[in-house]
Design an enzyme around this catalytic site. Structure first.
Site, short mmCIF file in Angstrom:
data_model
loop_
_atom_site.label_atom_id
_atom_site.label_comp_id
_atom_site.label_asym_id
_atom_site.label_seq_id
_atom_site.Cartn_x
_atom_site.Cartn_y
_atom_site.Cartn_z
N GLU A 79 -42.04 -18.22 -6.33
CA GLU A 79 -41.90 -16.85 -6.81
C GLU A 79 -43.20 -16.41 -7.45
O GLU A 79 -43.23 -15.46 -8.24
CB GLU A 79 -40.72 -16.71 -7.78
CG GLU A 79 -40.71 -17.62 -8.97
CD GLU A 79 -39.51 -17.37 -9.87
OE1 GLU A 79 -39.53 -16.38 -10.61
OE2 GLU A 79 -38.55 -18.16 -9.81
N CYS A 111 -35.89 -19.31 -8.55
CA CYS A 111 -36.05 -20.77 -8.65
C CYS A 111 -35.19 -21.54 -7.65
O CYS A 111 -35.26 -22.77 -7.60
CB CYS A 111 -35.72 -21.23 -10.08
SG CYS A 111 -36.77 -20.47 -11.32
N HIS A 233 -31.50 -27.58 -12.56
CA HIS A 233 -32.67 -26.72 -12.68
C HIS A 233 -33.06 -26.67 -14.14
O HIS A 233 -32.21 -26.54 -15.03
CB HIS A 233 -32.36 -25.32 -12.14
CG HIS A 233 -33.41 -24.31 -12.49
ND1 HIS A 233 -34.75 -24.51 -12.23
CD2 HIS A 233 -33.31 -23.09 -13.09
CE1 HIS A 233 -35.43 -23.47 -12.66
NE2 HIS A 233 -34.59 -22.60 -13.18
#
Length: 392
Positions: A79, A111, A233
């Protein structure tokens, strides 16, 4: 057919900012960062280091010439794109000298992108089992000086070679994905830094985890007792710790709770020293787990929770194969400790430096002697990359 991750590489910048120094400069209690976020250090990238150079370095660290001859797909998830048209994977394909008859493209969904890339790589290999796919997650997380997100910045790249008969991890066909149209974190084209609704984003992360985990258990018939570890994450480790506690079933035996907690602590070691690397954060956590957990063994099933704001989440699992440790490093923490520590003033100057183009759209850059690959300049709006030759 058995498909999975054959090799994993990692690269970050040569500069580090100690969060205790940032806390002092921002007149913040250091415990707010070390305990409130579970972070210690941030990797800081100079203007000569970007997602291309980091991605190429991560991949170069694991690829043999045979790999480069057999790779027929290169996917970069990011990103932090440096071009609205040309994919980062095309630059990296050229820098690494991968054989020309390969498909190269870029994936974006905050993400989550690297997980989508792994899904695509697996589908490709099901049709072409003799090929290899290079998946790279490369990002530089910037929020700005004095912003709430400043202590969670970072820079780094994870490279994964996906093959049949892998030597580290095998995929299981149990993926459960979820999509929600929410605005918790976003970056319009006209902004160099993201807009973040912090509390709302935290709520979305945790609720996506809760609902995806419930659906995953229903579809797979598995529960936490079936896993040796859960990887999350990691925008910052404390959020993932909240996630682990949220899905811990009270009926889980104490020994299993202890195992999952210990492995979680091993999974955040690298992120605590690097910060947020967006698409690579989940997989940096996976690498940290594999390289730092002494109790893992072949056959262990590992769950992974991928989350990308906006939002897309996915839960899936992988199993460790025999002799997986032979493909891992044992000195990565020592390498991270060799980074050059920056003062806060130097961090502010280096991390937020902008390339100044002349009237032809050109600029020359310097100071990249210690990098593996570097952005050496811009020539008529064309970014120029080189592999940096180091003295023996």
């Amino acid at each position: 057919m058995i498909i999975g991750i054959d090799k994993i590489g990692f690269a970050t910048s040569n500069y580090v900012l100690k969060l205790k120094d940032l806390a002092q400069a921002r007149q913040t209690d250091p415990d707010k960062l070390s305990k409130g976020l579970l972070l210690k250090e941030l990797s800081i990238a100079p203007v000569t280091e970007d997602i291309i150079t980091l991605g190429a370095s991560a991949a170069e660290s694991i690829l043999s010439q045979e790999d480069k001859d057999q790779i027929d797909m290169v996917i970069v998830a990011t990103e932090s794109a440096i071009d609205q048209s040309k994919a980062a994977s095309v630059f990296i394909h050229g820098l690494l000298g991968i054989q020309p008859f390969a498909r190269s493209f870029e994936i974006k969904e905050a993400c989550y992108g690297a997980t989508a890339a792994l899904d695509y790589a697996r589908l490709h290999l099901e049709k072409r089992p003799d090929s290899k796919v290079l998946v790279i997650a490369s990002d530089i997380a910037k929020y700005g000086i004095g912003t709430p997100g400043e202590p969670t910045q970072g820079a780094g790249s994870i490279a994964m070679l996906v093959t049949a008969n892998p030597r580290i991890l095998t995929f299981n066909d149990d993926n459960v994905a979820q999509t929600r149209d929410v605005m918790d974190f976003w970056r319009p084209n006209y902004s160099s830094t993201p807009f973040v609704n912090g509390l709302y984003s935290t709520q979305q992360y945790l609720d996506c985890l809760k609902t995806s985990w419930t659906e995953y258990q229903k579809r797979s018939g598995l529960s936490l007792k079936d896993f040796a570890a859960v990887n999350f994450h990691l925008p910052y480790p404390k959020l993932a710790l909240k996630g682990l506690k949220q899905i811990m079933d009270k009926s889980l035996e104490p020994a299993k709770r202890e195992e999952l907690t210990q492995n979680f602590n091993q999974s955040i070691i690298y992120s605590q020293k690097v910060g947020n690397i967006y698409t690579g954060s989940l997989y940096l956590g996976l690498l940290s787990l594999l390289e730092n957990s002494p109790q893992l063994k072949a056959g262990d099933r590992i769950a992974l929770f991928s989350y990308g704001s906006g939002a897309v989440s996915e839960i899936f699992s992988m199993n460790l194969v025999e002799n997986f440790r032979q493909e891992l490093k044992t000195n990565r923490l020592e390498e991270l400790d060799q980074r050059e520590s920056l003062s806060v003033a130097d961090y502010e100057r280096i991390f937020f430096e902008e390339i100044q183009l002349d009237e032809t759209g050109s600029a020359s850059l310097a100071g990249y002697d210690q990098q593996n690959f570097a952005l050496t300049g811009v020539n008529q709006h064309q970014r120029q990359y080189s592999k940096v030759k180091k003295e023996a």
